[in-house]
Design an enzyme around this catalytic site. Structure first.
Site, PDB file in Angstrom:
ATOM      1  N   SER A 136       0.855  -1.187   0.000  1.00  0.00           N
ATOM      2  CA  SER A 136       0.000   0.000   0.000  1.00  0.00           C
ATOM      3  C   SER A 136       0.890   1.236   0.000  1.00  0.00           C
ATOM      4  O   SER A 136       2.045   1.182   0.455  1.00  0.00           O
ATOM      5  CB  SER A 136      -0.887   0.012   1.254  1.00  0.00           C
ATOM      6  OG  SER A 136      -1.542   1.257   1.407  1.00  0.00           O
ATOM      7  N   TYR A 177      -2.750  -1.772  10.181  1.00  0.00           N
ATOM      8  CA  TYR A 177      -2.731  -1.972   8.729  1.00  0.00           C
ATOM      9  C   TYR A 177      -1.464  -1.383   8.127  1.00  0.00           C
ATOM     10  O   TYR A 177      -0.758  -2.046   7.358  1.00  0.00           O
ATOM     11  CB  TYR A 177      -3.967  -1.330   8.095  1.00  0.00           C
ATOM     12  CG  TYR A 177      -3.977  -1.398   6.591  1.00  0.00           C
ATOM     13  CD1 TYR A 177      -4.467  -2.521   5.937  1.00  0.00           C
ATOM     14  CD2 TYR A 177      -3.505  -0.340   5.815  1.00  0.00           C
ATOM     15  CE1 TYR A 177      -4.475  -2.597   4.545  1.00  0.00           C
ATOM     16  CE2 TYR A 177      -3.511  -0.400   4.435  1.00  0.00           C
ATOM     17  CZ  TYR A 177      -3.988  -1.535   3.798  1.00  0.00           C
ATOM     18  OH  TYR A 177      -3.986  -1.602   2.421  1.00  0.00           O
TER      19      TYR A 177
END
Length: 250
Positions: free
Chosen positions: A139, A152
């Site tokens: 990400s 995350y």
């Protein structure tokens, strides 16, 4: 990575970025196997794409991941690529007491331990292929955190680091290691992502990603669309300004 003629396993392939990549690569003449926890979603996706295979997989179950790897190799001996896309993203309030560690445990197990375990299960087979590819999905938040989703971010940063090590260790083999680092994309990964005007449209993201792979435009082994580059390279610019802009928007 050749864009066609592969047998590709895609985890989290029943929805979001995983499904979009599965359908696009299926249309390019690849044999696609999608995997995930929700059988109904996998069945629906496969039915909409005749010839696509599916298999259930719980990335939080270590024994299940190992057994899954063995079964996939047996049922698809031509497997030569895996896209480690399955992941979860949840908001956490670190100021709440007592702090709920269940989200932490689930996120680390799914986003970090799961891909590592599955790679371990598949790597002996992939190393025996004339040409193979492992694609990890990280990400833009691996490089600069969204404060609302601390675990995350941490798992994606760890996966970025792990991918670099894997790439180096496999540099003298026929296994290519790529890292796909998306920006915010209009999917249901988190509530509101699909409707957020700042999220990149899923179709646009998929098209740009396939174009980068097809052209071999993957410097350092990273697949980076233009929208993610401000996050990816924040450390060489005004990191604090990017951090404030990202987190101020949330």
């Amino acid at each position: 990575m050749n864009i066609t003629g592969n047998t590709i396993l895609i985890t989290g392939g029943g929805s979001g970025i995983g499904r979009a990549l599965a359908e696009a690569l299926h249309a390019r003449g690849n044999q696609i196997i999608i995997a995930g926890r929700r059988e109904s979603v996998l069945k629906e996706t496969a039915a909409a794409n005749p010839g696509m295979a599916w298999a259930t997989l719980d990335m939080e179950n270590a024994a299940a991941v190992a057994g899954f790897g063995e079964r996939i190799v047996e049922s698809h001996p031509d497997l030569n690529a895996v896209i480690l896309n399955a992941g979860i993203m949840k908001v956490e309030d670190l100021t709440v007491a007592p702090f709920d560690l269940s989200t932490v445990d689930a996120t680390i197990t799914t986003n970090l331990l799961g891909p590592i375990r599955l790679t371990s299960a598949l790597l002996p087979h992939l190393l025996a292929q004339p040409q193979a590819t492992v694609i990890t999905v990280t990400s833009g938040l691996a490089f600069i955190p969204l404060a609302a989703t601390p675990t995350y971010n941490a798992t994606k940063a760890a996966m970025h680091s792990w991918t670099q090590s894997l790439r180096h260790q496999l540099s003298d083999t026929a296994v290519e290691v790529l890292e796909l680092a998306p920006p915010a994309v209009a999917t249901d990964l988190m509530p509101g992502h699909a409707e957020n005007p700042n999220s990149m449209p899923l179709a646009d993201y998929t098209t740009e990603v396939l174009g980068l792979i097809e052209r071999g435009d993957t410097p350092r082994g990273e697949i980076l669309v233009e929208r993610v580059k401000p996050l990816r390279f924040a450390e060489i610019g005004d990191y604090e300004a990017v951090f404030q802009r990202l987190n101020g928007a949330h």
